[in-house]
Design a protein around this motif. Structure first.
Motif, short mmCIF file in Angstrom:
data_model
loop_
_atom_site.label_atom_id
_atom_site.label_comp_id
_atom_site.label_asym_id
_atom_site.label_seq_id
_atom_site.Cartn_x
_atom_site.Cartn_y
_atom_site.Cartn_z
N VAL A 1 72.49 70.10 23.83
CA VAL A 1 71.53 69.09 23.36
C VAL A 1 72.18 67.71 23.30
N VAL A 2 73.14 67.48 24.17
CA VAL A 2 73.92 66.23 24.08
C VAL A 2 73.03 65.02 24.28
N GLU A 3 71.93 65.17 25.04
CA GLU A 3 71.08 64.01 25.31
C GLU A 3 70.04 63.78 24.21
N LEU A 4 69.97 64.63 23.22
CA LEU A 4 68.99 64.46 22.15
C LEU A 4 69.53 63.63 20.99
N PHE B 1 76.03 71.42 20.86
CA PHE B 1 75.44 72.68 21.32
C PHE B 1 74.64 73.32 20.20
N GLU B 2 73.66 74.10 20.63
CA GLU B 2 72.93 74.94 19.68
C GLU B 2 72.91 76.36 20.24
N ASP C 1 84.75 76.00 35.33
CA ASP C 1 83.90 75.13 34.52
C ASP C 1 82.78 75.92 33.84
N HIS C 2 81.93 75.19 33.15
CA HIS C 2 80.78 75.77 32.46
C HIS C 2 79.54 75.02 32.93
N PRO C 3 78.86 75.53 33.96
CA PRO C 3 77.90 74.70 34.70
C PRO C 3 76.59 74.39 33.98
N LEU C 4 76.27 75.01 32.86
CA LEU C 4 75.04 74.62 32.18
C LEU C 4 75.25 73.45 31.24
N ARG C 5 76.46 72.95 31.13
CA ARG C 5 76.67 71.72 30.36
C ARG C 5 76.02 70.56 31.10
N ARG C 6 75.49 69.61 30.31
CA ARG C 6 74.71 68.55 30.94
C ARG C 6 75.57 67.62 31.79
N ASP C 7 76.86 67.55 31.52
CA ASP C 7 77.70 66.65 32.30
C ASP C 7 78.28 67.32 33.54
N TYR C 8 77.91 68.57 33.78
CA TYR C 8 78.37 69.24 34.99
C TYR C 8 77.42 68.89 36.14
N PRO C 9 77.94 68.41 37.28
CA PRO C 9 77.03 68.01 38.36
C PRO C 9 76.29 69.20 38.96
N LEU C 10 75.05 68.96 39.36
CA LEU C 10 74.21 70.04 39.88
C LEU C 10 74.84 70.70 41.11
#
Lengths: 175, 186
Positions: free
Chosen positions: B64-67, B73-74, B143-152
């Protein structure tokens, strides 16, 4: 020919290379590497209506050690690419690869970290099959193109001497 | 239907400082807890006679980093009470600089793979988990790809394979020639 006129219809003369190519062309044993919906069309191609065995391919082998055509049908994620390469290495030579569908050929719509963007980046693909998924007719056309290509190979020469695959009507409409 | 207020009251009685946020939306109750108290309170909700949320329906994680919240994280627990026929959503707030929370595998054995999935894709550690390994991605994935800062499109993982070429057909002519020569190896 001398032998035929001497011994009658039970003799046939040909070149060894042509005989080898004739055998290889008409007894391709595919390995079905199906990971997605393309595999459903592949199964339809094998089933009664389209009946791939008309082209000498009724023997689907589920062991790479007994097959010579690798049909990659579906997307290949990064976790599966080492497995696919291992399967290809286990196949006896000569061997060919058919990349079936948009995903196997380019990654398709799955332009993400997890999907390999075309197996031809890491494997030598002989024939690409367009479609998402391709219809059985398209796959049959591609396999007939592969047969033409194998028939034109020099079985004694290096791999580079093979002529390019003849462009069929389906591929022409794309160009 | 009136959102169940006894859940919130029960949690506040059990640990008043643990409840960070209570949110109601269309009769759905969501309670956010501090991670230090989360496991104890989840156990309380499972065992308390008035609550009896015995079934962990789902366990997932969100970045939820963008909220703009105080945590990054939640970890989300969907609980079901068969005894009282109701559901509740519990969240655990996990900060991004030290992402961990307590494992609930002791309470619900079914959480074991779901916590591995959250760890795999978000990088949240679960303390007390018996077997915290990656479950979906390859073991050597960094890496941990569901993090928001991970590129698609990733960081080059999909390009990192050896290139296999066409094997060269065996040359028959030297093969026949070698058979005629005396075998030097013996």
């Amino acid at each position: 020919m001398g032998l035929e006129s001497e011994f009658g219809q039970f003799f046939l003369t040909t070149k060894l290379g042509d005989l080898i190519n004739w055998g290889r062309t008409n007894s391709l044993w595919p390995y079905p590497f199906g990971t997605a919906c393309c595999a459903i069309e592949l199964m339809a191609t094998l089933a009664a209506k389209y009946d791939l065995s008309r082209f000498g391919m009724e023997v689907i082998r589920f062991s790479p050690r007994q097959s010579d055509v690798l049909i990659v049908a579906g997307r290949v994620p990064i976790k599966l690419m080492p497995v696919l390469q291992r399967i290809y290495q286990q196949m006896p030579e000569p061997k060919w690869i058919v990349s079936m569908g948009a995903c196997a050929s380019t990654g398709g719509e799955f332009n993400t970290y997890a999907v390999v963007q075309g197996i031809d980046r890491f494997l030598p693909v002989d024939v690409y099959v367009p479609g998402c998924p391709p219809r059985p007719e398209t796959l049959i056309t591609a396999l007939m193109m592969l047969q033409k290509r194998i028939d034109g190979e020099n079985p004694f020469g290096p791999a580079d001497s093979r002529p390019p695959a003849e462009i069929g009507p389906l591929a022409q409409s794309h160009a | 239907m009136e959102p169940a207020t006894d859940i919130e009251q029960g949690l506040r009685r059990a640990a008043p400082e643990a409840v960070l946020d209570v949110h109601r939306f269309r009769d759905q109750l969501t309670i956010t807890l501090r991670r230090e108290h989360a496991k104890r309170l989840l156990g309380f909700m499972r065992d308390d006679a008035g609550l009896r949320f015995a079934f962990l329906s789902d366990l997932s994680g969100v970045d939820v980093v963008e909220l703009g919240r105080a945590w990054r994280f939640e970890v989300v627990y969907h609980l079901v009470s068969f005894d009282h026929n109701r559901r509740v959503r519990i969240k655990t707030a996990v900060p991004g600089d030290d992402p961990w929370t307590d494992s609930v595998v002791d309470l619900w054995k079914g959480a074991i793979w779901q916590e591995r999935e959250v760890f795999d894709l978000l990088g949240v550690g679960f303390r007390g988990h018996p077997d915290l390994r990656r479950i979906l991605l390859p073991d050597d994935f960094a890496d941990h790809p569901l993090r928001r800062d991970y590129p698609l499109r990733g960081k080059g993982e999909r390009e990192n394979f050896p290139v296999l070429g066409k094997p060269r057909p065996r040359d028959f002519v030297p093969l026949f020639a070698a058979a005629k020569e005396p075998n030097a190896g013996h």
